[in-house]
Design a protein around this motif. Structure first.
Motif, short mmCIF file in Angstrom:
data_model
loop_
_atom_site.label_atom_id
_atom_site.label_comp_id
_atom_site.label_asym_id
_atom_site.label_seq_id
_atom_site.Cartn_x
_atom_site.Cartn_y
_atom_site.Cartn_z
N PHE A 187 35.65 30.06 79.62
CA PHE A 187 35.47 28.73 79.04
C PHE A 187 34.42 28.76 77.92
O PHE A 187 34.64 28.24 76.82
CB PHE A 187 35.05 27.75 80.15
N ALA A 190 35.58 30.44 74.83
CA ALA A 190 36.46 29.57 74.06
C ALA A 190 35.65 28.56 73.24
O ALA A 190 35.98 28.29 72.09
CB ALA A 190 37.43 28.84 74.99
N VAL A 192 32.66 28.98 71.96
CA VAL A 192 32.09 29.66 70.79
C VAL A 192 33.19 29.94 69.76
O VAL A 192 32.97 29.84 68.55
CB VAL A 192 31.34 30.94 71.20
N GLY A 193 34.38 30.27 70.27
CA GLY A 193 35.53 30.45 69.36
C GLY A 193 35.79 29.18 68.57
O GLY A 193 36.05 29.22 67.37
N MET A 201 41.61 28.67 66.80
CA MET A 201 41.69 28.52 68.25
C MET A 201 42.91 27.66 68.63
O MET A 201 43.64 27.98 69.56
CB MET A 201 40.42 27.86 68.80
N PHE A 206 44.94 27.25 72.22
CA PHE A 206 43.92 26.57 73.02
C PHE A 206 43.98 25.06 72.78
O PHE A 206 44.00 24.64 71.62
CB PHE A 206 42.52 27.07 72.65
N PRO A 207 44.02 24.27 73.85
CA PRO A 207 43.93 22.81 73.67
C PRO A 207 42.49 22.45 73.32
O PRO A 207 41.69 22.09 74.18
CB PRO A 207 44.35 22.25 75.03
N VAL A 208 42.19 22.57 72.04
CA VAL A 208 40.80 22.50 71.57
C VAL A 208 40.10 21.20 71.96
O VAL A 208 38.95 21.20 72.37
CB VAL A 208 40.79 22.68 70.02
N ARG A 210 40.43 19.24 74.52
CA ARG A 210 39.99 19.20 75.93
C ARG A 210 38.75 20.05 76.14
O ARG A 210 37.85 19.68 76.89
CB ARG A 210 41.10 19.70 76.85
N TYR A 211 38.73 21.21 75.49
CA TYR A 211 37.54 22.07 75.62
C TYR A 211 36.31 21.36 75.06
O TYR A 211 35.24 21.38 75.66
CB TYR A 211 37.75 23.39 74.88
N ALA A 214 35.19 18.63 77.44
CA ALA A 214 34.49 19.16 78.62
C ALA A 214 33.05 19.53 78.26
O ALA A 214 32.11 19.23 79.00
CB ALA A 214 35.24 20.37 79.16
N ASP B 75 48.89 24.13 69.22
CA ASP B 75 48.56 24.87 70.45
C ASP B 75 49.74 24.87 71.43
O ASP B 75 50.00 25.87 72.09
CB ASP B 75 47.28 24.32 71.09
N PHE B 92 38.08 35.46 63.55
CA PHE B 92 36.71 35.12 63.96
C PHE B 92 35.78 36.18 63.40
O PHE B 92 35.55 37.22 64.02
CB PHE B 92 36.62 35.04 65.48
N PHE B 95 32.85 37.97 65.41
CA PHE B 95 33.19 38.63 66.66
C PHE B 95 33.69 40.06 66.40
O PHE B 95 34.16 40.37 65.32
CB PHE B 95 34.29 37.87 67.41
N LEU B 103 40.08 37.01 72.97
CA LEU B 103 40.14 35.55 72.93
C LEU B 103 41.59 35.09 72.76
O LEU B 103 42.04 34.14 73.41
CB LEU B 103 39.27 35.05 71.77
#
Lengths: 332, 253
Positions: A187, A190, A192-193, A201, A206-208, A210-211, A214, B75, B92, B95, B103
Motif C-alpha cells: 500500500f 503504491a 509513493v508511486g 499508476m 491502480f485505482p488511484v 481510492r489509494y 485511504a 485503471d 518512475f 525508482f 510496482l
C-alpha cells in the motif's frame, strides 16, 4: 554498519534519551517537549500526505482542532472522560471528516487542491468561531484530564506532567512505527508511486483515487490524535487551533525537517518550536523578540534555498560521507 | 483466422470542432502485430488513448473480448488485460528498474489493500517483475535507478512495466522514438517475440520497423482510416501513395 541499522540505533537512542528527560528536566522544559512531541505526531501525519502521497494539504489544522473540540464536546462536562473511548471517538470524527471532504477535494489537483483543503479548514474554523456550538471565539475549557484506567487501576495520572509526557512519547513512537510499517507495505509503495507519477499508476491499473482517499483518511485520523493530545495538554480549545496559521506552521515543520522521511517532520517539530522559543526570547533579541515570525521566516527561506531536503537531508549527507569514509578505509 | 480480442466500431473523438479520430473501425488479434501509421496529427495517439481509457470516446464502441469498454477509466481497462506504453517515456524516474517493474506487477496482486507486511515479501509479484525485466532485456540493469538509464533502456523499461502487468493486448505508442539503429533493432526483435503471445497495436513512424514486424497495417490521415490491410496491399494502395506523395515518409524506404 548498514545505514538502516545505523538509523535504527540512532532512533532508539533518541527515544531512550527522550524517555529519560523528565527525570532531569524542569517542568517548563518537560511541558515544552510534550508540546513538541504532539506537534511531531501532527507533522508526521501531514508528511504522509505531502511527502509520501504528493498531496499538499493546506488545511491540516482542521483535524488538529476537530479532535480537540470532539473531546471537549463529547466528554462529560464535570467529570473526566475515559481515554479508552474518547481518543478513538475523536480520531473517528476526524477520519469521517477526512473521508467526506476527501471525496471532494481529491478530485482536484495542484494549486486547486491546496486551496480547497484550505477552504474546508476555514469553513470549520468559522463554524466554531461564529456559532455557539463550541463556545464561539472564546472556546471551551476541558476541566478534567481524561482518565487512563484498566478496570479500577489507574495506568497513568495525566494530571502529572511526566505521566502525560510518557504517554505522548509512547504514542509518538507508535505513530512512527505504524507509518514506517504502512509505508513499507505494498500500500505504501503504491502511495509513493502515486506521488512520483500518478498518471502512470492509473495506467498500470491502480485505482488511484481510492489509494489517495485511504491515505487522506489515515492522515486525518493521526492528525486528530495529535489534536486530542494538545487539547488535553492545554485544557481548553478555541478556534485558533483550527486556523490557517496552524496549517501553515505544521507545513513549515515538515519542510524544515525534510518531507518524505518520517524522522524529518519530528526533527522539524523540534527545530520549529525551539527556534520559536529562541527568536521570541527577549533576553536574546530584545525588541525584535516580538517579531519572531520575521526571523523564523528568514530561517525557513534559508533552509528552502540551501537544504531542499530539510534537516533530514543534512543528516543523510553526513551519513553518506561516513559511509564513503568507511568504504575507503576498508579498501585502503 | 482467430477471433479478434479487441474490436472498435465507428470510434470517434472530437475536441471541440476538431475530429481527431473519425469513425475508426479496426480489429486486433492475438499473434498479430497491427501497425497504425500516418503523418503527425493523424490521430494515432488519440486512438491509443481511446483504447487505453486515457480519454473517453465521443461516440462509437470498443469491445474487448465481447465486452464494451468504451469510456471505462484507464485503471479498469488495464486490469482487464490491456497494457500500454507511452510515446513520451512515462516511468518512475527515482525508482530502480526492479521497483518500477515490481510496482507494475503489484497492480495485479490479489490483495492490493495489504497495509502491513513488507512490500518485498511477495514471491509472486517479485517473480513477475523479474520475468518482465528478463523479457525486455533489462535484467542486467535490475538495481539501477531509472533516471540514470540511457534513453533506449528507458524505452525498454516502459515495455517491461507493461509486461509486468501480464496483459494480453499491448498498445505500443512509438516504442522506437529517439532510438539509435542498434537499440531499434533489439526493440523490433522484442516486438516480434512478444507478438507470439499477445495482440499488439503498434504506432510507429519508422517504416523499416513497421514493415519488418507488422502483419496488418492501418493508415490514418486527418483522423480517418484511408486504408487497412496486409502490408503488401497497403504498399500498393493508390490512396496511400497519394496521401504520402511529397510527404517526408517514404513507404518504399
Amino acid at each position: 554498519m548498514a545505514p538502516a541499522r545505523t538509523r535504527q540505533f540512532a532512533l532508539l537512542a533518541c527515544a531512550l534519551l527522550l524517555a529519560a528527560f523528565p527525570l532531569v528536566g524542569g517542568t517548563f522544559y518537560v511541558q515544552l517537549v510534550v508540546k513538541v512531541m504532539i506537534l511531531a505526531i501532527f507533522a508526521m501525519s501531514l508528511d504522509l500526505l505531502i511527502g509520501f502521497t504528493g498531496l499538499v494539504s493546506f488545511g491540516h489544522a482542521a483535524y488538529f482542532g476537530l479532535a480537540g473540540y470532539a473531546l471537549a464536546l463529547l466528554g462529560p462536562k464535570y467529570e473526566a472522560a475515559s481515554l479508552w473511548w474518547s481518543l478513538p471517538a475523536a480520531m473517528a470524527v476526524c477520519a469521517l471528516f477526512a473521508f467526506l471532504t476527501g471525496l471532494l477535494v481529491l478530485r482536484t489537483r495542484g494549486i486547486f487542491f491546496i486551496m480547497v483543503t484550505l477552504a474546508f479548514a476555514q469553513m470549520l474554523f468559522f463554524v466554531f468561531h461564529d456559532t455557539k456550538l463550541g463556545g464561539g471565539s472564546d472556546g471551551i475549557y476541558i476541566y478534567n484530564k481524561p482518565e487512563l484506567k484498566l478496570g479500577d487501576f489507574a495506568l497513568a495520572n495525566l494530571d502529572k506532567t511526566e505521566h502525560f509526557y510518557w504517554l505522548v512519547l509512547v504514542l509518538m513512537v507508535a505513530v512512527y512505527l505504524l507509518l514506517a510499517r504502512v509505508l513499507g507495505s505494498t500500500f505504501g509503495r503504491a502511495l509513493v508511486g502515486i506521488k512520483v507519477n500518478e498518471h502512470r499508476m492509473q495506467a498500470l491499473g491502480f485505482p488511484v483515487f481510492r489509494y489517495k482517499l485511504a491515505s487522506y483518511v489515515l492522515a486525518g485520523a493521526l492528525g486528530g490524535l495529535s489534536g486530542y493530545l494538545a487539547a488535553v495538554q492545554f485544557g481548553f480549545v478555541n478556534p485558533e487551533i483550527l486556523s490557517w496559521h496552524q496549517s501553515g506552521a505544521v507545513m513549515m515543520m515538515v519542510i524544515l525537517g525534510g518531507m518524505g522521511t518520517l524522522y524529518g517532520p519530528v526533527l522539524g517539530a523540534f527545530a520549529f518550536v525551539l527556534l520559536q522559543e529562541a527568536f521570541s526570547n527577549q533576553a536574546w533579541f530584545g525588541a525584535w523578540a516580538k517579531h519572531w515570525q520575521l526571523a523564523m521566516g528568514l530561517f525557513i527561506i534559508l533552509v528552502a534555498m540551501y537544504l531542499p531536503q530539510g534537516l533530514a537531508g543534512l543528516l543523510q549527507k553526513f551519513g553518506r560521507k561516513d559511509e564513503a569514509a568507511q568504504a575507503e578505509e576498508e579498501h585502503g | 483466422m482467430a477471433e479478434p480480442i479487441l474490436r472498435t466500431q465507428e470510434l470517434t473523438r472530437r475536441f471541440g470542432g476538431l475530429v481527431a479520430v473519425s469513425k475508426v473501425s479496426l480489429e486486433l488479434r492475438v499473434g498479430e502485430v497491427h501497425a497504425v501509421i500516418g503523418p503527425n496529427g493523424a490521430g494515432k495517439s488519440t486512438l491509443t488513448n481511446l483504447l487505453s481509457g486515457d480519454l473517453p470516446p465521443s461516440s462509437g464502441s470498443v469491445q474487448l473480448e465481447g465486452r464494451d469498454i468504451a469510456g471505462l477509466k484507464s485503471d479498469r481497462i488495464s486490469r482487464l488485460g490491456v497494457g500500454r506504453s507511452y510515446q513520451k517515456t512515462n516511468i518512475f524516474l527515482p525508482f530502480t528498474v526492479f521497483e518500477n517493474c515490481r510496482l507494475a506487477a503489484q497492480s495485479r496482486a490479489p490483495r492490493p489493500w495489504r497495509v502491513f507486511g513488507n512490500a518485498l515479501g511477495f514471491a509472486d509479484i517479485n517473480r513477475q517483475a523479474e520475468a518482465a525485466m528478463e523479457a525486455a532485456g533489462l535484467a542486467h540493469r535490475r538495481d539501477r535507478v531509472a533516471a540514470t538509464l540511457s534513453h533506449g533502456e528507458q524505452r525498454q523499461l516502459e515495455i517491461a512495466m507493461c509486461l509486468a502487468t501480464q496483459p494480453r493486448l499491448l498498445l505500443l505508442d512509438e516504442p522506437l522514438a529517439g532510438m539509435g539503429p542498434h537499440e531499434s533493432h533489439r526493440m523490433v526483435e522484442l516486438i516480434r517475440k512478444l507478438s507470439e503471445g499477445h495482440a499488439i497495436m503498434l504506432i510507429e513512424h519508422d517504416m523499416d520497423a513497421v514493415f519488418a514486424v507488422a502483419h496488418r497495417l492501418t493508415v490514418m490521415v486527418n483522423g480517418e482510416v484511408i486504408e487497412s490491410g496486409t502490408p503488401e496491399a497497403v504498399r500498393n494502395s493508390p490512396a496511400v501513395q497519394l496521401a504520402y506523395l511529397g510527404g517526408e515518409d517514404n513507404l518504399h524506404g
